[in-house]
Design a protein around this motif. Structure first.
Motif, PDB file in Angstrom:
ATOM      1  N   VAL A  36     163.597  48.512 100.875  1.00  0.00           N
ATOM      2  CA  VAL A  36     164.887  47.847 101.018  1.00  0.00           C
ATOM      3  C   VAL A  36     165.832  48.364  99.942  1.00  0.00           C
ATOM      4  N   ALA A  37     166.955  48.935 100.367  1.00  0.00           N
ATOM      5  CA  ALA A  37     167.953  49.446  99.435  1.00  0.00           C
ATOM      6  C   ALA A  37     169.097  48.450  99.298  1.00  0.00           C
ATOM      7  N   SER A  38     169.638  48.361  98.107  1.00  0.00           N
ATOM      8  CA  SER A  38     170.778  47.469  97.900  1.00  0.00           C
ATOM      9  C   SER A  38     172.020  48.060  98.543  1.00  0.00           C
ATOM     10  N   ASP A  39     173.003  47.217  98.779  1.00  0.00           N
ATOM     11  CA  ASP A  39     174.253  47.666  99.393  1.00  0.00           C
ATOM     12  C   ASP A  39     175.009  48.649  98.507  1.00  0.00           C
ATOM     13  N   ALA A  40     174.682  48.679  97.224  1.00  0.00           N
ATOM     14  CA  ALA A  40     175.394  49.555  96.288  1.00  0.00           C
ATOM     15  C   ALA A  40     174.899  51.004  96.354  1.00  0.00           C
ATOM     16  N   VAL A  41     173.752  51.245  96.999  1.00  0.00           N
ATOM     17  CA  VAL A  41     173.197  52.601  97.080  1.00  0.00           C
ATOM     18  C   VAL A  41     174.023  53.426  98.058  1.00  0.00           C
ATOM     19  N   ASP A  42     174.434  54.614  97.629  1.00  0.00           N
ATOM     20  CA  ASP A  42     175.224  55.518  98.466  1.00  0.00           C
ATOM     21  C   ASP A  42     174.288  56.426  99.245  1.00  0.00           C
ATOM     22  N   LEU A  43     174.384  56.385 100.576  1.00  0.00           N
ATOM     23  CA  LEU A  43     173.471  57.131 101.435  1.00  0.00           C
ATOM     24  C   LEU A  43     173.591  58.633 101.207  1.00  0.00           C
ATOM     25  N   SER A  44     174.807  59.141 101.103  1.00  0.00           N
ATOM     26  CA  SER A  44     175.001  60.587 100.919  1.00  0.00           C
ATOM     27  C   SER A  44     174.428  61.053  99.589  1.00  0.00           C
ATOM     28  N   ALA A  45     174.662  60.273  98.532  1.00  0.00           N
ATOM     29  CA  ALA A  45     174.134  60.634  97.216  1.00  0.00           C
ATOM     30  C   ALA A  45     172.608  60.594  97.215  1.00  0.00           C
ATOM     31  N   LEU A  46     172.043  59.616  97.926  1.00  0.00           N
ATOM     32  CA  LEU A  46     170.588  59.509  97.995  1.00  0.00           C
ATOM     33  C   LEU A  46     169.992  60.711  98.725  1.00  0.00           C
ATOM     34  N   ARG A  47     170.639  61.140  99.815  1.00  0.00           N
ATOM     35  CA  ARG A  47     170.155  62.321 100.539  1.00  0.00           C
ATOM     36  C   ARG A  47     170.187  63.559  99.650  1.00  0.00           C
ATOM     37  N   ARG A  48     171.245  63.703  98.877  1.00  0.00           N
ATOM     38  CA  ARG A  48     171.336  64.867  97.997  1.00  0.00           C
ATOM     39  C   ARG A  48     170.217  64.861  96.952  1.00  0.00           C
ATOM     40  N   GLU A  49     169.916  63.675  96.416  1.00  0.00           N
ATOM     41  CA  GLU A  49     168.864  63.587  95.416  1.00  0.00           C
ATOM     42  C   GLU A  49     167.490  63.869  96.034  1.00  0.00           C
TER      43      GLU A  49
END
Length: 326
Positions: A36-49
């Protein structure tokens, strides 16, 4: 979970020998874990990481449409828990795990989903060991024909050399040693990318996921924890540090085989290939050129345990990208 907590949880689940994957989400079962990810997590940034950590991504679902060619080998376990709910899904192969990051339909909107799922990797041909095996040279192996092996890789894949400009002076100054001449020819001809949909090759000055200096820096940073202290060993050798002796990874596979050079700053120009299959097992030392090793991996079905020709994957090459379809 916030960004770092989510990344740490994925890393823990994706490690070799990690815990059994059983999802607590209603209607889901064994074989994967949803996080479960919080609403503050950015999907695009997470994909890049994820791409920085785990290599080239696979686009499995885009705009609500799943890749019709996806199979168990190419990421289906990441789609199976959600039926037709997925709006998008990207996947990364990591040894015996799949890592997925996407979004599912939720009411009138979408909700981020991150999961780790089980993955069937090709079986290892060797029992677990932690030693280095020196493989006797094969006929035709030698520094004199290194350039001929580059030509063979080009002919095998039907690839037209791109003639990419690379600032080798800067790259080699950072490493403190010159890189193998045939590797530099390969990097200028191909750049970084994927052979046969499964073998990842690191170029220089290309996309982040396939840039050898960038990946080397990231590996050192992760191992050292940001200091010049001890580096955790990948098998019997430490990661290479300028002026020392250790390994630099120049290639890998989607099932987590590793292809490295063993670099000794006191012996510039001597770069045996050190390779290891995905299961805990021996490291193999090959006193052959980078291009010859790569050609044998792609074309020689009897090149065990690393030859992939026996899997009938074809001899192709696709340049790498960061967050875009191959």
């Amino acid at each position: 979970m916030g960004d770092q907590e989510l990344l740490d949880a994925v890393d823990l689940l994706a490690r070799p020998g990690g815990r059994e994957l059983v999802c607590a989400r209603a209607g889901h079962g064994a074989g994967h874990v949803c996080l479960v990810a919080s609403d503050a997590v950015d999907l695009s940034a997470l994909r890049r990481e994820f791409s920085r950590r785990y290599g080239q991504l696979r686009n499995l679902v885009m705009g609500g449409y799943a890749d019709p060619k996806v199979t168990g080998r190419t990421g289906l376990p990441l789609l199976a828990p959600f039926g037709g709910e997925l709006a998008e899904m990207r996947g990364w192969a990591c040894g015996d795990r799949w890592i997925g990051c996407g979004a599912v339909r939720a009411g009138d909107g979408v909700q981020m989903v991150v999961l780790v799922a089980e993955r069937d990797a090709p079986p290892s041909d060797e029992p677990p060991e932690e030693i280095v095996r020196v493989v006797p040279p094969r006929r035709g192996t030698g520094s004199d024909d290194a350039r001929a092996w580059v030509r063979r890789v080009l002919d095998l894949t039907g690839w037209e050399p791109r003639g990419l400009p690379v600032d080798w002076v800067t790259v080699e100054e950072e490493l403190g040693v010159p890189l193998p001449a045939d590797y530099k020819e390969l990097a200028e001809a191909f750049g970084g990318g994927v052979f046969s949909e499964s073998v990842y090759f690191m170029g220089c000055g290309t996309s982040l996921s396939f840039d050898l200096p960038a990946q080397w820096r990231a590996a050192l940073s992760a191992a050292r924890g940001g200091t010049y202290g001890s580096v955790s060993a990948a098998g019997p050798y430490d990661a290479y540090t300028p002026g020392g002796k250790g390994v630099v990874t120049w290639g890998s596979t989607e099932w987590a085989d590793q292809y490295c050079w063993l670099i000794d700053a006191e012996r510039p120009g001597d770069y045996p290939v050190l390779a290891r299959s995905h299961d805990p097992g021996p490291w193999y030392r090959y006193d052959m050129s980078t291009a010859e090793f790569l050609h044998r991996v792609l074309a020689d079905a009897d090149f065990r345990p690393f030859g992939i020709a026996r899997y009938d994957l074809g001899a192709t090459f696709v340049p790498g990208s960061d967050g875009r379809p191959l």
